[in-house]
Design an enzyme around this catalytic site. Structure first.
Site, PDB file in Angstrom:
ATOM      1  N   THR A 161      34.009  46.273  33.797  1.00 48.35           N
ATOM      2  CA  THR A 161      35.009  46.251  34.888  1.00 48.35           C
ATOM      3  C   THR A 161      35.808  44.955  34.763  1.00 48.35           C
ATOM      4  O   THR A 161      36.765  44.903  34.004  1.00 48.35           O
ATOM      5  CB  THR A 161      34.357  46.363  36.281  1.00 48.35           C
ATOM      6  OG1 THR A 161      33.332  45.382  36.411  1.00 48.35           O
ATOM      7  CG2 THR A 161      33.781  47.750  36.503  1.00 48.35           C
TER       8      THR A 161
ATOM      9  N   ASN B 177      39.089  37.522  42.080  1.00 49.66           N
ATOM     10  CA  ASN B 177      38.637  38.305  43.217  1.00 49.66           C
ATOM     11  C   ASN B 177      39.688  38.490  44.291  1.00 49.66           C
ATOM     12  O   ASN B 177      39.562  39.355  45.147  1.00 49.66           O
ATOM     13  CB  ASN B 177      37.361  37.700  43.802  1.00 49.66           C
ATOM     14  CG  ASN B 177      36.188  38.033  42.919  1.00 49.66           C
ATOM     15  OD1 ASN B 177      35.861  39.204  42.757  1.00 49.66           O
ATOM     16  ND2 ASN B 177      35.600  37.025  42.309  1.00 49.66           N
TER      17      ASN B 177
ATOM     18  N   THR C 271      26.350  43.771  41.162  1.00 47.54           N
ATOM     19  CA  THR C 271      27.167  44.834  40.534  1.00 47.54           C
ATOM     20  C   THR C 271      26.982  44.717  39.076  1.00 47.54           C
ATOM     21  O   THR C 271      27.760  44.150  38.350  1.00 47.54           O
ATOM     22  CB  THR C 271      28.653  44.773  40.790  1.00 47.54           C
ATOM     23  OG1 THR C 271      28.860  45.028  42.145  1.00 47.54           O
ATOM     24  CG2 THR C 271      29.413  45.862  40.043  1.00 47.54           C
TER      25      THR C 271
ATOM     26  N   LYS D 245      26.755  45.375  31.997  1.00 46.17           N
ATOM     27  CA  LYS D 245      28.091  45.033  32.493  1.00 46.17           C
ATOM     28  C   LYS D 245      27.924  44.282  33.812  1.00 46.17           C
ATOM     29  O   LYS D 245      26.932  44.444  34.523  1.00 46.17           O
ATOM     30  CB  LYS D 245      28.971  46.264  32.683  1.00 46.17           C
ATOM     31  CG  LYS D 245      28.564  47.241  33.744  1.00 46.17           C
ATOM     32  CD  LYS D 245      29.045  47.107  35.161  1.00 46.17           C
ATOM     33  CE  LYS D 245      30.289  46.377  35.410  1.00 46.17           C
ATOM     34  NZ  LYS D 245      30.499  46.288  36.920  1.00 46.17           N
TER      35      LYS D 245
ATOM     36  N   GLU E 235      32.622  35.580  36.643  1.00 45.90           N
ATOM     37  CA  GLU E 235      34.054  35.535  36.941  1.00 45.90           C
ATOM     38  C   GLU E 235      34.534  34.093  37.014  1.00 45.90           C
ATOM     39  O   GLU E 235      34.131  33.336  37.891  1.00 45.90           O
ATOM     40  CB  GLU E 235      34.336  36.314  38.230  1.00 45.90           C
ATOM     41  CG  GLU E 235      34.192  37.806  37.975  1.00 45.90           C
ATOM     42  CD  GLU E 235      34.242  38.671  39.224  1.00 45.90           C
ATOM     43  OE1 GLU E 235      34.373  39.880  39.060  1.00 45.90           O
ATOM     44  OE2 GLU E 235      34.151  38.132  40.327  1.00 45.90           O
TER      45      GLU E 235
ATOM     46  N   SER F  35      44.601  44.857  42.817  1.00 49.00           N
ATOM     47  CA  SER F  35      46.032  45.060  42.577  1.00 49.00           C
ATOM     48  C   SER F  35      46.332  45.322  41.122  1.00 49.00           C
ATOM     49  O   SER F  35      45.464  45.332  40.289  1.00 49.00           O
ATOM     50  CB  SER F  35      46.800  43.851  43.084  1.00 49.00           C
ATOM     51  OG  SER F  35      46.280  42.677  42.501  1.00 49.00           O
TER      52      SER F  35
END
Lengths: 405, 405
Positions: B156, B400, B193, B182, B276, B405
């Site tokens: 993702t 995040n 996640t 992942k 991230e 978007s």
């Protein structure tokens, strides 16, 4: 910029008879900046407080608690910014005690009648000689009408100073309450890097005063969070001089408690509105819980989720992130089928998923505001809790990645 | 960019006999992107897994658990990205069950022999018709030597794919273990996640397989955190085809457990390295605790502190923030005078404050590295725990704040 919060107007900050405040530029961390505050109290004033629960509590916290416990009556408080005197071991304890002893000499009282407070960088030695050298300057400008300067002197990463006054009629007389606070990061319940000083001219016996400050803290400073970090140095102090001639007792306690809590709440919310990098002020109401603990547990899970906070920063109604936070809050018997989630007046989720009435445009409209309420209705009990937090922006990272430089 | 982590080399990913993998571009969220994966298993394969503890667990998690419990033998797994099918209520359950039923038709097995997985945005309806339409493409390219493509199809916000193979000799024969994972945000113990799939050609009875995957998860995926958020969808699956002819039993369990845990740990660490916005990979060792719970409690307080994480991003040895986190971790009888804090080999704090031997230049040197170990020696017991996390950067907020978007 702070969210719907301006600096206080000096003329609106009412003096509290029996309290005088003086500031100095002591050069503790930077030159030409007010970084030292002395608060002088008339004899007969009562003082009570609540302090950080952090096991690494700073030296001044330990000293302040000891001096309060000594029960000799407090005659002065001294606050420095630029250095927290925390994680400094025995040397830090000596520094805090020396600070009190030197101020006591200048004010002609006992060292145990002085309470010390420090805020700033952790684990660096307190430059106690600079603090001592700054004391005469602070004492020379002591005056009652000096809350505005005082509120500026206790700022660290705060963008605006935080101070407010309220008056209330009790037993037919006017009672004044003026308070100030500092803090914008490391904010979490049980006192974050947060200092708060509230003074009143009511007369309040020590035991009632302690009860009042504890209750006020539980409904204000202990209901805010910026980043979940609980600091080593926090304190909320309540000072009662008695100069108004109004004596607080069991009969008029509630009225006094209400105004103190109101001032404490405004000061606490101001900290969140000035939260490091904040662009949104978020009220989280958790309703219909079995007890306050589970309401706060769910509220804090939402408030601390970086994913929720960044979604608010982006004004993105990615509201599944709120559901996820509710789900991992640790309330193990929570039935997600029966709860409802609202964003202001918009029903977002029910029956374990998105509400059929929910329109993304409604979510987007609320997300565009700067003041937003998240309401979670648990439908499993009768207890409610309210917390306040802010979003998480680029600037939070920027501020905290460069704080020491 | 990921911290000391490259994409896997396709040639290094060993096929596992009995497992074939096929991917498709189903256009679930974006066009021209692999977003659907089918894993087909030979008959006789055993499958066990551990799943998210989030109360808002996603529909596919509930369905996968039910299908595993049915005990008919699992013949296929299907994974989609782009939509988590979480917070979707009864409609989401239908979507997950339909997905299984449609794939079962195409593979000629029962719906209960298919396990579904979804990852992506929460609280939006799963576009099940796109998934069904993509199945023939995924089935048409099913092959054993397809782990590289498969690891790409489950990404993702991951920057690089995560997959690894190991071989071990057991009972004189070669056993192969290949796995992929992942995840890069919303990472927290008890399955964030995060999806992980590990397959081996050993033969492992169901009960031993369940024990093995639980133990491996506890020492790997449950020891990582990026942002403290626990997702609605996480799963770690362990698949044993038996094609190597090696049967695992009580006698050779430990050898097999070791290689599975090694693969799981590498896959879990890869998620943190690709956290991230991560620029630093941080190992947190808490040693000398009374029990594992308090070691992890302190470790996670450090790992989740935004102030600690931003200081690491800035390569700033503002190590008092680590002491503050230790202090508020909630170990109420912790004696801060007796603990020691190290940054790699540098003693930073002892006796409740900065170590006298500590030099800022030493702290700065370690902070300049991309792999850093924080070691807290509690000196109150014999238990140790290790966690892995990353720093907190501008890019975390950027990713995040713009994810949808």
């Amino acid at each position: 910029m702070p969210v719907n919060l301006s600096a206080p107007v000096a003329a609106n900050l009412l003096p509290v008879a029996g309290v005088s405040l003086g500031t100095a530029e002591a050069g503790i961390k930077r030159a030409e900046r007010k970084d030292l505050l002395v608060i002088k109290l008339d004899e007969g004033t009562t003082v009570a407080g609540v302090f950080t629960t952090n096991r690494f509590c700073a030296a001044p916290v330990t000293v302040a608690k000891n001096h309060l416990a000594a029960g000799k009556g407090i005659r002065a408080l001294i606050v420095n910014t630029g250095n927290a005197n925390a994680g400094t071991g025995e040397q830090g304890m000596d520094a805090a005690r020396n600070t009190c002893a030197e101020l006591a000499k200048l004010l002609d009282c006992a060292p145990e009648q002085v309470l010390p407070y420090s805020t700033g960088v952790i684990m660096e030695p307190l430059p106690v000689e600079k603090i001592i050298a700054g004391m005469p300057q602070a004492i020379s400008n002591l005056k009652a009408d000096n809350w505005f300067d005082a509120s500026q002197a206790i700022m660290t990463t705060d963008i605006v100073a935080k101070a407010v006054s309220k008056q209330v009629q009790i037993d037919g007389k006017t009672v004044t309450v003026t308070g100030m606070s500092k803090g914008s990061g490391m904010i979490h319940p049980n006192m974050a890097t947060m200092l708060g000083y509230i003074a009143t001219d009511a007369s309040i016996p020590q035991a009632l005063l302690q009860q009042m400050v504890s209750e006020a803290a539980n409904r204000s400073f202990n209901c805010i969070t910026v980043d979940g970090d609980t600091s080593t140095n926090d304190a909320l102090m309540l000072i009662a001089t008695g100069k108004s001639g109004v004596a607080i007792n069991e009969a008029n306690y509630t009225a006094m408690q209400a105004v103190v809590t109101e001032v404490a709440t405004l000061l606490a919310q101001a900290i969140v509105r000035d939260g490091e990098g904040a662009t949104k002020f978020i009220t989280i109401k958790v309703e219909g819980g079995k007890d306050e603990a589970e309401c706060k547990q769910i509220g804090y899970a939402i408030a601390h989720s970086p994913l929720v906070k960044t979604a608010f920063f982006a004004s993105d109604p990615n509201l599944g992130r709120i559901l996820a936070a509710i789900g991992y809050a640790g309330v193990t018997d929570l039935n997600v089928e029966t709860l409802k989630l609202y964003l202001d007046d918009v029903l977002v989720a029910e029956n374990g998923g998105r509400a059929t009435s929910y329109q993304e445009t409604d979510g987007q409209r609320v997300m565009g505001q700067s003041d937003i309420t998240i309401r979670v209705v648990l439908n499993r009990g009768k207890v409610n809790a309210t917390l306040w937090t802010c979003d998480f922006s680029y600037d939070y990272v920027k501020i905290n990645a460069s704080y020491r430089s």
